[in-house]
Motif scaffolding. Structure first.
Motif, short mmCIF file in Angstrom:
data_model
loop_
_atom_site.label_atom_id
_atom_site.label_comp_id
_atom_site.label_asym_id
_atom_site.label_seq_id
_atom_site.Cartn_x
_atom_site.Cartn_y
_atom_site.Cartn_z
N SER A 1 0.84 -1.19 0.00
CA SER A 1 0.00 0.00 0.00
C SER A 1 0.88 1.24 0.00
CB SER A 1 -0.94 0.01 1.21
OG SER A 1 -0.20 0.02 2.42
N VAL A 2 0.35 2.30 -0.60
CA VAL A 2 1.04 3.59 -0.67
C VAL A 2 0.07 4.66 -0.19
CG1 VAL A 2 2.16 5.28 -2.16
CG2 VAL A 2 2.48 2.83 -2.60
N ARG A 3 0.53 5.52 0.70
CA ARG A 3 -0.31 6.58 1.25
C ARG A 3 -0.11 7.87 0.48
NH1 ARG A 3 -0.28 10.81 4.98
NH2 ARG A 3 -2.13 10.92 6.33
N LEU A 4 -1.22 8.48 0.05
CA LEU A 4 -1.18 9.77 -0.63
C LEU A 4 -1.91 10.79 0.24
CD1 LEU A 4 -2.12 8.77 -4.31
CD2 LEU A 4 0.17 9.01 -3.30
N ALA A 5 -1.20 11.79 0.70
CA ALA A 5 -1.83 12.84 1.49
C ALA A 5 -2.73 13.68 0.59
CB ALA A 5 -0.77 13.71 2.15
N VAL A 6 -3.87 14.09 1.12
CA VAL A 6 -4.82 14.90 0.35
C VAL A 6 -4.68 16.36 0.78
CG1 VAL A 6 -7.25 15.27 -0.23
CG2 VAL A 6 -6.39 12.95 0.20
N PRO A 7 -4.22 17.23 -0.11
CA PRO A 7 -4.13 18.66 0.25
C PRO A 7 -5.51 19.24 0.54
CG PRO A 7 -2.86 18.16 -1.73
CD PRO A 7 -3.70 16.96 -1.45
N SER A 8 -5.53 20.27 1.34
CA SER A 8 -6.79 20.91 1.68
C SER A 8 -7.49 21.43 0.43
CB SER A 8 -6.53 22.06 2.66
OG SER A 8 -7.73 22.74 2.96
N GLY A 9 -8.76 21.07 0.27
CA GLY A 9 -9.55 21.53 -0.87
C GLY A 9 -9.32 20.76 -2.15
N ALA A 10 -8.42 19.77 -2.15
CA ALA A 10 -8.13 19.02 -3.38
C ALA A 10 -9.31 18.13 -3.75
CB ALA A 10 -6.87 18.18 -3.19
N GLN A 11 -9.61 18.08 -5.03
CA GLN A 11 -10.68 17.23 -5.54
C GLN A 11 -10.16 16.13 -6.45
OE1 GLN A 11 -13.95 17.58 -4.58
NE2 GLN A 11 -13.11 19.12 -3.17
N ALA B 1 -6.35 -1.01 -6.06
CA ALA B 1 -7.59 -0.42 -5.58
C ALA B 1 -7.24 0.85 -4.82
CB ALA B 1 -8.35 -1.40 -4.69
N VAL B 2 -8.24 1.69 -4.55
CA VAL B 2 -8.01 2.91 -3.78
C VAL B 2 -8.96 2.91 -2.58
CG1 VAL B 2 -7.21 4.24 -5.76
CG2 VAL B 2 -9.64 4.22 -5.21
N ARG B 3 -8.51 3.47 -1.48
CA ARG B 3 -9.30 3.54 -0.26
C ARG B 3 -9.10 4.90 0.39
NH1 ARG B 3 -7.79 -0.94 3.71
NH2 ARG B 3 -6.04 0.45 4.18
N GLY B 4 -10.21 5.48 0.81
CA GLY B 4 -10.16 6.77 1.49
C GLY B 4 -11.44 7.01 2.25
N GLY B 5 -11.34 7.47 3.50
CA GLY B 5 -12.54 7.65 4.32
C GLY B 5 -13.22 6.32 4.54
N ASP B 6 -14.52 6.26 4.29
CA ASP B 6 -15.26 5.00 4.44
C ASP B 6 -15.43 4.28 3.10
OD1 ASP B 6 -16.96 6.84 3.29
OD2 ASP B 6 -18.74 6.19 4.38
N TYR B 7 -14.71 4.72 2.07
CA TYR B 7 -14.88 4.14 0.74
C TYR B 7 -13.67 3.30 0.35
CZ TYR B 7 -15.82 3.86 -4.28
OH TYR B 7 -16.07 3.41 -5.55
#
Length: 358
Positions: A263-273, A289-295
């Motif tokens: 697995s690789v972690r990608l930080a999400v910048p503030s406001g990024a879509q 696959a991708v995972r973030g939050g509850d998805y």
């Protein structure tokens, strides 16, 4: 209750256990049949009240316990999103719980169907001070009118009972508590339905219809492009991840290469879509696959063609009869074979991948 001519004698209910009391009315010239009828009415009244209490108690439990389980499963599904096997297990337990409660209530109901003698004994036990078995004796003796002294004994028991406040039936507390619990749980479900109808309906449908293809409602939704893809060996593959709903702190890229997971972690910048990630120099097929939050998305496939090549050739050479030589096994990786004219060969090819996949 006026059994003959007078009003009943009422006894105060004990704390926490409201009870119904009655006493047979006395008359100066009551016949044995009349007295017996009044006593039987007391017993039958207790039987009806007992059946009502048992029925209401069973109904309250049958409603309260399954609703407690169902509301808890709905909360868990909204929180963690059950997979297919989890939905099936939750539904199976729900059906099993209802079946077990129904069987239990049925058995209790049949055990509680008292005869007149049992109901009379129960009334005597509940009556303060006791009745010294006068009620059940009067009921039993009235069935044998030919026995001497029956009339005198029945009259004596009748007079004693008429001076006592008879506790006809049990209190309603055993039925009140389950019914109140069922009512509270119904109100909880109604509140959930009013406040979050979409989440309630979605989770209920997923639990009660475990074989239906119903996706949960996510607070975070990730879209992946291009999803499944074909790439050439040593090619870089770039994927784009769109974020909608609640923005997570990070997005995880999950990979599976021939059973080796990472697995690789990608930080999400503030406001990024939108996020991008590059798989560098892909040399073999893999899944991601991708995972973030509850998805969490499904696994996508990156197809990489592997060159089709001959790894080994195994041959059994059968020489001509004039050479008087036995069969000979030959192995080669180049595919080249040399043999005298007239030689027959049985060949077995070993390729780098299945020939059916080419």
């Amino acid at each position: 209750m006026s059994l003959v001519n007078e009003q009943p004698t009422e006894a105060p209910a004990t704390a926490g256990k409201p009870a119904e009391t009655a006493a047979p009315a006395t008359t100066g010239v009551a016949s044995e049949a009349t007295m017996t009828h009044e006593l039987v009415r007391i017993v039958e009244r207790g039987q009806r009240r007992r059946k009502a209490v048992i029925l209401l108690r069973a109904l309250g439990i049958e409603i309260a316990v399954p609703l407690t389980y169902l509301w808890f499963m709905l909360w868990l599904d909204n929180r963690f999103h059950f997979p297919g096997w989890g939905r099936l297990l939750a539904f199976g337990c729900f059906v099993g719980l209802i079946a077990w409660l129904t069987r239990r209530s049925t058995r209790q109901w049949y055990r509680a169907l008292f005869s007149q003698d049992q109901a009379a004994l129960a009334i005597e036990q509940r009556t303060g001070g006791g009745l010294d078995n006068r009620l059940i004796n009067a009921i039993q003796l009235s069935r044998s009118p030919a026995v001497p002294f029956v009339d005198a004994v029945v009259r004596e028991n009748y007079r004693a009972i008429s001076n006592t406040a008879v506790n006809v039936s049990p209190g309603a507390k055993p039925a009140v508590v389950p019914m109140l619990a069922a009512l509270c749980l119904l109100l909880v479900g109604a509140w959930f339905w009013v406040v979050r109808p979409d989440y309630f309906a979605n989770a209920a449908a997923r639990i009660l219809f475990p074989f239906a293809d119903i996706q949960p409602i996510y607070q975070t939704v990730l879209s992946v492009e291009p999803g499944d893809i074909r790439a050439m060996p040593d090619q870089d593959v770039v994927i784009r991840i769109g974020i909608s709903g609640r923005t997570p702190d990070a997005v995880w890229i999950l990979t599976d290469k021939n059973g080796e997971q990472a697995s690789v972690r990608l930080a999400v910048p503030s406001g990024a879509q939108t996020l991008t990630h590059t798989f560098e120099s892909i040399r073999q097929p893999m899944r991601y696959a991708v995972r973030g939050g509850d998805y969490e998305s499904r696994y996508f496939q990156i197809h990489v063609p592997i060159p089709f090549s001959l790894r080994r050739l195994v041959a059994i050479l059968h020489y001509p009869a004039y050479m008087h030589l036995p069969p000979r096994n030959v192995e080669t990786t180049s595919g080249d074979l040399e043999a005298p004219s007239g030689t027959r060969a049985s060949l077995r090819f070993h390729f780098s991948q299945s020939a059916d996949s080419v």
